[in-house]
Every structure is written in structure tokens, then in C-alpha cells.
Design an enzyme around this catalytic site. Structure first.
Site, PDB file in Angstrom:
ATOM      1  N   ARG A  35       0.841  -1.209   0.000  1.00 53.89           N
ATOM      2  CA  ARG A  35       0.000   0.000   0.000  1.00 53.89           C
ATOM      3  C   ARG A  35       0.875   1.259   0.000  1.00 53.89           C
ATOM      4  O   ARG A  35       1.307   1.749   1.044  1.00 53.89           O
ATOM      5  CB  ARG A  35      -0.967  -0.041   1.190  1.00 53.89           C
ATOM      6  CG  ARG A  35      -2.087  -1.057   0.968  1.00 53.89           C
ATOM      7  CD  ARG A  35      -2.928  -1.288   2.180  1.00 53.89           C
ATOM      8  NE  ARG A  35      -2.240  -2.047   3.214  1.00 53.89           N
ATOM      9  CZ  ARG A  35      -2.795  -2.459   4.353  1.00 53.89           C
ATOM     10  NH1 ARG A  35      -4.052  -2.173   4.592  1.00 53.89           N
ATOM     11  NH2 ARG A  35      -2.101  -3.144   5.230  1.00 53.89           N
ATOM     12  N   ASN A  84       8.145  -9.902   8.556  1.00 54.86           N
ATOM     13  CA  ASN A  84       6.853  -9.787   9.237  1.00 54.86           C
ATOM     14  C   ASN A  84       5.660  -9.913   8.282  1.00 54.86           C
ATOM     15  O   ASN A  84       4.590 -10.362   8.691  1.00 54.86           O
ATOM     16  CB  ASN A  84       6.834  -8.430   9.966  1.00 54.86           C
ATOM     17  CG  ASN A  84       5.451  -8.018  10.395  1.00 54.86           C
ATOM     18  OD1 ASN A  84       4.914  -8.527  11.375  1.00 54.86           O
ATOM     19  ND2 ASN A  84       4.839  -7.099   9.641  1.00 54.86           N
ATOM     20  N   SER A 137       4.243 -17.595  14.583  1.00 59.48           N
ATOM     21  CA  SER A 137       2.931 -17.529  15.248  1.00 59.48           C
ATOM     22  C   SER A 137       2.813 -18.723  16.187  1.00 59.48           C
ATOM     23  O   SER A 137       3.481 -19.753  15.989  1.00 59.48           O
ATOM     24  CB  SER A 137       1.817 -17.624  14.210  1.00 59.48           C
ATOM     25  OG  SER A 137       0.554 -17.782  14.841  1.00 59.48           O
ATOM     26  N   TYR A 150      -2.904 -22.097   7.182  1.00 57.00           N
ATOM     27  CA  TYR A 150      -2.180 -21.012   7.872  1.00 57.00           C
ATOM     28  C   TYR A 150      -1.195 -21.622   8.877  1.00 57.00           C
ATOM     29  O   TYR A 150      -0.022 -21.230   8.927  1.00 57.00           O
ATOM     30  CB  TYR A 150      -3.156 -20.055   8.574  1.00 57.00           C
ATOM     31  CG  TYR A 150      -2.447 -18.967   9.359  1.00 57.00           C
ATOM     32  CD1 TYR A 150      -1.700 -17.990   8.703  1.00 57.00           C
ATOM     33  CD2 TYR A 150      -2.495 -18.927  10.758  1.00 57.00           C
ATOM     34  CE1 TYR A 150      -1.023 -16.996   9.420  1.00 57.00           C
ATOM     35  CE2 TYR A 150      -1.832 -17.947  11.476  1.00 57.00           C
ATOM     36  CZ  TYR A 150      -1.100 -16.985  10.794  1.00 57.00           C
ATOM     37  OH  TYR A 150      -0.426 -16.011  11.500  1.00 57.00           O
ATOM     38  N   PRO A 180       3.723 -14.995  18.173  1.00 56.75           N
ATOM     39  CA  PRO A 180       2.638 -14.450  18.996  1.00 56.75           C
ATOM     40  C   PRO A 180       1.346 -15.257  18.922  1.00 56.75           C
ATOM     41  O   PRO A 180       1.054 -15.903  17.913  1.00 56.75           O
ATOM     42  CB  PRO A 180       2.385 -13.064  18.371  1.00 56.75           C
ATOM     43  CG  PRO A 180       3.457 -12.840  17.343  1.00 56.75           C
ATOM     44  CD  PRO A 180       3.948 -14.207  16.950  1.00 56.75           C
TER      45      PRO A 180
HETATM   46  P1  NDP Z   1      -1.661  -6.872   9.464  1.00 56.55           P
HETATM   47  O1  NDP Z   1      -2.672  -7.371   8.490  1.00 56.55           O
HETATM   48  O2  NDP Z   1      -2.004  -5.679  10.277  1.00 56.55           O
HETATM   49  O3  NDP Z   1      -0.279  -6.603   8.725  1.00 56.55           O
HETATM   50  C1  NDP Z   1       0.195  -7.436   7.706  1.00 56.55           C
HETATM   51  C2  NDP Z   1       1.292  -6.735   6.952  1.00 56.55           C
HETATM   52  O4  NDP Z   1       1.795  -7.641   5.940  1.00 56.55           O
HETATM   53  C3  NDP Z   1       0.814  -5.488   6.223  1.00 56.55           C
HETATM   54  O5  NDP Z   1       1.758  -4.468   6.381  1.00 56.55           O
HETATM   55  C4  NDP Z   1       0.733  -5.932   4.772  1.00 56.55           C
HETATM   56  O6  NDP Z   1       1.067  -4.844   3.910  1.00 56.55           O
HETATM   57  C5  NDP Z   1       1.860  -6.974   4.699  1.00 56.55           C
HETATM   58  N1  NDP Z   1       1.652  -7.909   3.605  1.00 56.55           N
HETATM   59  C6  NDP Z   1       0.690  -8.865   3.493  1.00 56.55           C
HETATM   60  N2  NDP Z   1       0.800  -9.495   2.314  1.00 56.55           N
HETATM   61  C7  NDP Z   1       1.853  -8.927   1.667  1.00 56.55           C
HETATM   62  C8  NDP Z   1       2.456  -9.138   0.394  1.00 56.55           C
HETATM   63  N3  NDP Z   1       1.990 -10.068  -0.451  1.00 56.55           N
HETATM   64  N4  NDP Z   1       3.508  -8.380   0.045  1.00 56.55           N
HETATM   65  C9  NDP Z   1       3.976  -7.441   0.886  1.00 56.55           C
HETATM   66  N5  NDP Z   1       3.462  -7.189   2.103  1.00 56.55           N
HETATM   67  C10 NDP Z   1       2.399  -7.926   2.476  1.00 56.55           C
HETATM   68  O7  NDP Z   1      -1.360  -8.128  10.407  1.00 56.55           O
HETATM   69  P2  NDP Z   1      -0.305  -8.349  11.593  1.00 56.55           P
HETATM   70  O8  NDP Z   1       0.459  -7.132  11.890  1.00 56.55           O
HETATM   71  O9  NDP Z   1      -1.046  -9.022  12.684  1.00 56.55           O
HETATM   72  O10 NDP Z   1       0.613  -9.466  10.912  1.00 56.55           O
HETATM   73  C11 NDP Z   1       2.012  -9.375  10.824  1.00 56.55           C
HETATM   74  C12 NDP Z   1       2.594 -10.767  10.951  1.00 56.55           C
HETATM   75  O11 NDP Z   1       2.308 -11.283  12.236  1.00 56.55           O
HETATM   76  C13 NDP Z   1       2.037 -11.801   9.955  1.00 56.55           C
HETATM   77  O12 NDP Z   1       3.099 -12.598   9.492  1.00 56.55           O
HETATM   78  C14 NDP Z   1       1.075 -12.622  10.816  1.00 56.55           C
HETATM   79  O13 NDP Z   1       0.913 -13.927  10.312  1.00 56.55           O
HETATM   80  C15 NDP Z   1       1.812 -12.597  12.138  1.00 56.55           C
HETATM   81  N6  NDP Z   1       1.017 -12.895  13.297  1.00 56.55           N
HETATM   82  C16 NDP Z   1      -0.092 -12.165  13.589  1.00 56.55           C
HETATM   83  C17 NDP Z   1      -0.834 -12.473  14.712  1.00 56.55           C
HETATM   84  C18 NDP Z   1      -2.084 -11.758  15.062  1.00 56.55           C
HETATM   85  O14 NDP Z   1      -2.861 -12.295  15.874  1.00 56.55           O
HETATM   86  N7  NDP Z   1      -2.338 -10.564  14.547  1.00 56.55           N
HETATM   87  C19 NDP Z   1      -0.424 -13.543  15.631  1.00 56.55           C
HETATM   88  C20 NDP Z   1       0.754 -14.246  15.205  1.00 56.55           C
HETATM   89  C21 NDP Z   1       1.449 -13.910  14.105  1.00 56.55           C
HETATM   90  P3  NDP Z   1       0.290  -4.454   2.557  1.00 56.55           P
HETATM   91  O15 NDP Z   1      -1.136  -4.911   2.706  1.00 56.55           O
HETATM   92  O16 NDP Z   1       0.457  -2.969   2.463  1.00 56.55           O
HETATM   93  O17 NDP Z   1       1.043  -5.173   1.501  1.00 56.55           O
HETATM   94  C1  8X3 Z   2      -2.367 -15.774  14.558  1.00 57.82           C
HETATM   95  C2  8X3 Z   2      -2.423 -16.402  15.920  1.00 57.82           C
HETATM   96  O1  8X3 Z   2      -3.975 -17.530  17.569  1.00 57.82           O
HETATM   97  O2  8X3 Z   2      -4.849 -15.622  16.344  1.00 57.82           O
HETATM   98  O3  8X3 Z   2      -1.129 -16.059  13.986  1.00 57.82           O
HETATM   99  O4  8X3 Z   2      -4.483 -17.708  15.189  1.00 57.82           O
HETATM  100  S1  8X3 Z   2      -4.019 -16.833  16.290  1.00 57.82           S
END
Ligand code: NDP
Ligand code: 8X3
Length: 249
Positions: A35, A84, A137, A150, A180
Site C-alpha cells: 500500500r 513480518n 505464530s 495457515y 505471537p
Molecule cells: P496486518 O494485516 O495488520 O499486517 C500485515 C502486513 O503484511 C501489512 O503491512 C501488509 O502490507 C503486509 N503484507 C501482506 N501481504 C503482503 C504481500 N503479499 N507483500 C507485501 N506485504 C504484504 O497483520 P499483523 O500485523 O497481525 O501481521 C504481521 C505478521 O504477524 C504476519 O506474518 C502474521 O501472520 C503474524 N502474526 C499475527 C498475529 C495476530 O494475531 N495478529 C499472531 C501471530 C502472528 P500491505 O497490505 O500494504 O502489503
Molecule cells: C495468529 C495467531 O492464535 O490468532 O497467527 O491464530 S491466532
């Protein structure tokens, strides 16, 4: 001199919080995502001396290579890579699964992480220093009902984290996995195709983690002395004792 961190998926959630915390701690940050408007806004807010942005899709090896190689020489001197960028898309039994969802998660969470890591690890290897932090995760440590693909992608992130650590140690490059539980970000909105009401319900009735909690863990890992590597951190809401188990009020 400021250290440089590259954070993929820095347009929201955990990535954005990590970028902000590292900036507060005298890092310069390269923030990536698809974005462009969010990237531009962040760079304008903080200033282009401290923030460099790259707009690309981690699923494309070609885009990853083009974007990273376009960095000016001084920004290629990356000390910390935070892998990330990632997503969950859908929640349902695998036998009813949507193959577009599967491909997107596999291409982003596994292949995207590898494409970015390959380029940056070679730079770190050449200078014999650096630190790669992979955001896995709890879904990479355990599985839960309907989480199938996932969970599989995050198990792969866990395996790759351990493999990278073994292969990069001789070059003095550290590797950390951070895993997390439920963090309230845009994660559930993405998982449920933009359905904000359904996403909100995921975090009702208990105190979820927030993105700053995970940023704090990233900073803890990268601020240890050179001889100390944090291999693995599993960070859960107190009310979520295991994957898929949440105690709600
Ligand atoms: P968000 O959806 O808030 O953030 C995800 C980020 O990933 C965005 O900045 C998005 O940017 C980027 N992204 C996704 N797909 C692409 C792509 N194809 N190319 C480039 N960038 C990409 O979620 P979170 O902050 O929660 O997630 C971050 C990480 O943490 C992930 O790997 C998620 O699996 C992991 N995680 C999250 C948990 C949760 O409960 N929230 C728990 C455990 C792990 P943009 O859309 O601009 O491309
Ligand atoms: C996401 C963690 O527990 O929300 O990676 O599925 S949970």
C-alpha cells in the site's frame, strides 16, 4: 551511527509498531508493503533521512530482487531484517478449502519470507554481522481447528528459522523466531475478507495482545549483546493458554 532495520509488512499492525519502536531507539528503517499511500504517509511523517520505503509484493521474486537491489548503497547496510509480512485468509475445514487462499498464504508467508531473506542474508553474510527476526505464530507451534494451511505456513516459518540459524551462525548472523498468539491488528479483517464485525468479535471478552507487545519483543531480541542470541519467543495473551483456546469473560 544509527543501525538500519528492514521491516516487511510495515504498513500496519506489528510491522508498523516495530518500525516506530526501532525509530525511537535510534534506528533508521526501511519499511515495505504493497500500500504505497501508507508508505508515503509514514515517510512524510518521520522524514526521508530516517525512513526509506519500498513498495513491492513479497510473493514475486522478481519484485523483491528489483526493489531490494534498488536501495542506495548506504541503505543496503542492513543490521536487522524483520520478516513480518504475512496473512491468514479464511478459517474452515481443509476439505472445503479455497485454493486461492492456500496459494496466497503459502506464497506470502513461506516463499515471500525466503525471497527477501535470500537477498538480505547474503549482504549480512558478506559483512559478517546481522540479525534476522522471523515473525511466526503460535500457529507455527501448534494447530487449531480450521487453521490448517495457515498453521502449516507458520510451521514452515519455524522450520526455516531454525535452518537459517544453523546455516548463518558461522557468518555471525543471528536468527530469532517470535511467535505471537492473538494480537489485535488488521489480521482478522484480512482473514475474514474485510468483514470488520466478524474481525472485532475475535478480540471480544478477553485482553488480546497489541502490536506494541510484539514490537517490544523484537526490540528485546535485537538489543542483546553480540554473544547472546534469542532463539525463540512464544508470546501469548494471558487469557489464551494455547492455540485456539481463549478464556472470555
Ligand atoms: P496486518 O494485516 O495488520 O499486517 C500485515 C502486513 O503484511 C501489512 O503491512 C501488509 O502490507 C503486509 N503484507 C501482506 N501481504 C503482503 C504481500 N503479499 N507483500 C507485501 N506485504 C504484504 O497483520 P499483523 O500485523 O497481525 O501481521 C504481521 C505478521 O504477524 C504476519 O506474518 C502474521 O501472520 C503474524 N502474526 C499475527 C498475529 C495476530 O494475531 N495478529 C499472531 C501471530 C502472528 P500491505 O497490505 O500494504 O502489503
Ligand atoms: C495468529 C495467531 O492464535 O490468532 O497467527 O491464530 S491466532
Amino acid at each position: 551511527m544509527s543501525k538500519i532495520a528492514l521491516i516487511t509488512g510495515g504498513t500496519s499492525g506489528i510491522g508498523l509498531a516495530t518500525a516506530k519502536l526501532l525509530l525511537e531507539n535510534d534506528y533508521k528503517v526501511i519499511v515495505t508493503g504493497r500500500r504505497a499511500e501508507r508508505l508515503l504517509q509514514f515517510q512524510e511523517e518521520i522524514g526521508s533521512d530516517k525512513v526509506y520505503t519500498l513498495c513491492f509484493d513479497v510473493r514475486s521474486d522478481e519484485e523483491v530482487n528489483f526493489a531490494l537491489n534498488s536501495l542506495p548503497a548506504e541503505w543496503k547496510n542492513i543490521d536487522v531484517l524483520v520478516n513480518n509480512a504475512g496473512l491468514a485468509w479464511g478459517l474452515g475445514q481443509f476439505f472445503n478449502g479455497n485454493t486461492t487462499h492456500w496459494d496466497t498464504m503459502i506464497d506470502t508467508n513461506i516463499k515471500g519470507l525466503l525471497y527477501v531473506s535470500k537477498v538480505v542474508a547474503n549482504w549480512m553474510k558478506d559483512k559478517k554481522s546481522g540479525h534476522i527476526v522471523n515473525i511466526g505464530s503460535i500457529a507455527g507451534k501448534d494447530v487449531y481447528m480450521n487453521g490448517n494451511v495457515y498453521c502449516a505456513t507458520k510451521h514452515a516459518v519455524d522450520a526455516l528459522t531454525r535452518a537459517m540459524r544453523i546455516e548463518l551462525a558461522e557468518f555471525k548472523v543471528k536468527v530469532t523466531g517470535i511467535h505471537p498468539g492473538a494480537v489485535e491488528t488488521e489480521f482478522s479483517e484480512v482473514r475474514f475478507d474485510g468483514d470488520k464485525d466478524r474481525a472485532k468479535k475475535v478480540y471480544e471478552g478477553f485482553e488480546n495482545l497489541i502490536a506494541d507487545d510484539i514490537a517490544d519483543a523484537v526490540y528485546y531480541a535485537v538489543s542483546r549483546p553480540a554473544h547472546v542470541n534469542i532463539n525463540d519467543l512464544v508470546i501469548m495473551p494471558t487469557a489464551q493458554p494455547a492455540a485456539g483456546v481463549i478464556h472470555r469473560n
